[in-house]
Design a protein around this motif. Structure first.
Motif, short mmCIF file in Angstrom:
data_model
loop_
_atom_site.label_atom_id
_atom_site.label_comp_id
_atom_site.label_asym_id
_atom_site.label_seq_id
_atom_site.Cartn_x
_atom_site.Cartn_y
_atom_site.Cartn_z
N PHE A 262 0.83 -1.21 0.00
CA PHE A 262 0.00 0.00 0.00
C PHE A 262 0.87 1.26 0.00
O PHE A 262 1.92 1.29 0.63
N PRO A 263 0.42 2.30 -0.71
CA PRO A 263 1.12 3.59 -0.66
C PRO A 263 1.07 4.19 0.73
O PRO A 263 0.20 3.85 1.54
N ASN A 264 2.00 5.09 1.01
CA ASN A 264 2.03 5.77 2.31
C ASN A 264 1.09 6.97 2.31
O ASN A 264 1.51 8.12 2.34
N SER A 265 -0.20 6.69 2.25
CA SER A 265 -1.21 7.75 2.25
C SER A 265 -2.52 7.17 2.74
O SER A 265 -2.76 5.97 2.61
N ASN A 266 -3.33 8.01 3.35
CA ASN A 266 -4.65 7.59 3.80
C ASN A 266 -5.76 8.10 2.90
O ASN A 266 -6.94 7.90 3.19
N LYS A 267 -5.39 8.78 1.82
CA LYS A 267 -6.38 9.32 0.90
C LYS A 267 -6.60 8.35 -0.26
O LYS A 267 -5.71 8.18 -1.11
N ILE A 268 -7.76 7.73 -0.29
CA ILE A 268 -8.05 6.75 -1.33
C ILE A 268 -8.65 7.48 -2.53
O ILE A 268 -9.85 7.73 -2.60
N ASN A 269 -7.78 7.86 -3.47
CA ASN A 269 -8.23 8.60 -4.65
C ASN A 269 -7.53 8.03 -5.89
O ASN A 269 -6.89 6.98 -5.83
N THR A 270 -7.67 8.70 -7.02
CA THR A 270 -7.12 8.17 -8.27
C THR A 270 -5.59 8.07 -8.21
O THR A 270 -5.01 7.13 -8.74
N ALA A 271 -4.95 9.05 -7.59
CA ALA A 271 -3.49 9.00 -7.47
C ALA A 271 -3.07 7.82 -6.59
O ALA A 271 -2.08 7.12 -6.90
N TYR A 272 -3.80 7.59 -5.54
CA TYR A 272 -3.53 6.45 -4.65
C TYR A 272 -3.70 5.14 -5.41
O TYR A 272 -2.87 4.23 -5.30
N PHE A 273 -4.76 5.07 -6.19
CA PHE A 273 -5.04 3.86 -6.96
C PHE A 273 -3.92 3.56 -7.95
O PHE A 273 -3.46 2.42 -8.07
N LYS A 274 -3.45 4.58 -8.64
CA LYS A 274 -2.36 4.40 -9.61
C LYS A 274 -1.09 3.93 -8.90
O LYS A 274 -0.40 3.01 -9.37
N SER A 275 -0.79 4.54 -7.76
CA SER A 275 0.39 4.14 -6.99
C SER A 275 0.24 2.72 -6.47
O SER A 275 1.22 1.95 -6.45
N PHE A 276 -0.97 2.36 -6.08
CA PHE A 276 -1.22 1.00 -5.60
C PHE A 276 -0.91 -0.02 -6.69
O PHE A 276 -0.27 -1.04 -6.44
N CYS A 277 -1.39 0.24 -7.89
CA CYS A 277 -1.14 -0.68 -9.01
C CYS A 277 0.35 -0.78 -9.32
O CYS A 277 0.86 -1.86 -9.63
N ALA A 278 1.06 0.35 -9.24
CA ALA A 278 2.50 0.35 -9.52
C ALA A 278 3.26 -0.43 -8.45
O ALA A 278 4.18 -1.20 -8.77
N LEU A 279 2.88 -0.26 -7.19
CA LEU A 279 3.55 -0.97 -6.10
C LEU A 279 3.38 -2.48 -6.22
O LEU A 279 4.27 -3.25 -5.86
N ASN A 280 2.22 -2.91 -6.72
CA ASN A 280 1.92 -4.33 -6.82
C ASN A 280 2.08 -4.86 -8.24
O ASN A 280 1.50 -5.88 -8.60
N ALA A 281 2.89 -4.17 -9.05
CA ALA A 281 3.00 -4.50 -10.48
C ALA A 281 3.61 -5.87 -10.74
O ALA A 281 3.48 -6.40 -11.84
N GLN A 282 4.27 -6.46 -9.75
CA GLN A 282 4.82 -7.80 -9.93
C GLN A 282 3.74 -8.87 -9.83
O GLN A 282 3.98 -10.04 -10.10
N LYS A 283 2.55 -8.45 -9.42
CA LYS A 283 1.41 -9.37 -9.36
C LYS A 283 0.54 -9.18 -10.60
O LYS A 283 0.61 -8.15 -11.27
#
Length: 390
Positions: A262-283
């Motif tokens: 998970f990204p280091n943020s508590n704001k669940i928005n489009t930027a968070y979603f994009k970062s989430f996908c990038a962080l888990n890109a090996q999956k």
């Protein structure tokens, strides 16, 4: 014939942008209660009471008692009216936060406004149910506050709002047996209608082979989980990640134990979603097309439609023939072929990207098939010629 991730095809966002936002149809606080205007119109103002001149002390006492009782009733009704008005404000603010196209978070201003109205409800001893329901609802699925939703459930165990919040609470805890119980209640009260169950079955089938499936709100999340719990051998390893439930710290901790980052943020928005996908890109990641377009656009250059999801992350090479097999042999497509409701029509829109891909694939096969025998072949003679002798 491989599908390359650089291809986002044929006005894809024109198709998915027509889908409705959060599709929770059972969340209206006052769906079975009288409106505030109705209650206010039913009040009897003290100024409207006609006082008959007393003929005796006894009658004077009766009149005083009637006036006192009328004033007391007015105060009770006024208090009730204030609680209903506060509940309306809370519901409006909460639903507006769920309708946003680029974030799942409640703004600090809305949170403060709702808590202020909740303080007013707390003062009304006859509004214990509403107080406990909203006291939990405004905690972003904080398990340490579940005593409030449990109390609301004790008062009205079958209230659809309670069932929704209890379902979320059990999902956040990861309690499969309790999840199953409350998901069945959602099917009985039609929050999870047949159209949704059929649609989310196709979402799961579109996601088979992936590690994560990202969902958005009430129906897609709980429909998918309902299918998984009732079909344990189908996509059992698929981890459902709900953007709605991701607001909960408890939920994020639960998913971390399963290897989700998970990204280091508590704001669940489009930027968070994009970062989430990038962080888990090996999956291998599948993203439900029920997400608002703003979310889908944020990963458009790294994803491609496949059935009822976008696929991204560490995907194997796919062929259009794989998509054709999914369409012909696996998806039920009942929202295209069986159901006729408006709900079905909304869900049907999310099948269009795959329909268009397959239409173009079929046209390509016809225009350049692997083998193309001549259509002009004709037998010139039916007689067999005898070979010449030297």
């Amino acid at each position: 014939m491989k599908i390359f991730f650089t291809i986002i095809i044929f006005g894809f966002y024109h198709f998915v942008s027509a889908q409705p936002p959060e599709n929770n149809t059972n969340g209206n606080v006052l769906n079975s209660s009288p409106t505030i205007n109705t209650i206010q119109n039913s009040l009897v103002s003290p100024d409207s009471i006609t006082i008959v001149q007393p003929e005796s002390r006894s009658k004077r006492n009766d009149v005083r008692r009637e006036k006192t009782e009328s004033k007391s009733a007015y105060k009770v009704k006024s208090k009730k009216s204030q609680s209903i008005q506060s509940a309306q404000i809370i519901e409006q603010e909460y639903e507006q936060s769920r309708m946003q196209s680029n974030t799942r978070m409640i703004s600090p201003e809305s949170q403060k406004k709702m808590e202020s109205e909740l303080d007013k409800i707390e003062k009304d001893e006859n509004a214990s149910f509403e107080y406990n329901l909203y006291r939990y609802t405004l905690t972003n699925y904080n398990v340490s506050k579940e005593s409030y939703i449990n109390e609301a459930e004790r008062i009205r165990p079958n209230d659809s709002r309670v069932v929704l919040q209890k379902t979320a609470n059990e999902c956040v805890k990861g309690d499969s047996s309790s999840m199953r119980l409350y998901l069945e209640k959602l099917t009985k009260n039609k929050t999870l209608d047949q159209e949704t169950l059929d649609y989310t079955e196709d979402v799961v089938l579109s996601s088979t082979g992936n590690d994560l499936l990202i969902t958005h709100g009430t129906k897609d999340t709980y429909g998918v989980i309902h299918y998984q719990l009732n079909h344990p051998n189908s996509a059992a390893s698929l981890i459902v990640v709900s953007l709605e439930l991701m607001r909960s710290k408890n939920y994020r901790e639960l998913l971390r134990t399963k290897g989700v980052l998970f990204p280091n943020s508590n704001k669940i928005n489009t930027a968070y979603f994009k970062s989430f996908c990038a962080l888990n890109a090996q999956k291998k990641i599948a993203v439900s097309l029920t997400l608002p377009v703003d979310y889908l656009k944020s990963i458009s250059s790294h994803s491609v439609p496949f059935g009822l999801v976008l696929i991204t992350g560490n995907q194997k090479d796919l062929c259009l023939s794989d998509l054709e097999k999914l369409w012909d042999s696996k998806l039920n497509k009942r929202n295209l072929t069986l159901h006729k409701s408006q709900q079905a029509k909304n869900y049907a829109k999310n099948y269009r990207p795959t329909e268009e891909l397959l239409r173009r694939f079929e046209a390509q096969k016809l225009s350049s098939p692997y083998m193309n025998p001549s259509k002009d072949f004709k037998t010139k003679s039916s007689k067999i010629k005898t070979p010449r002798k030297n």
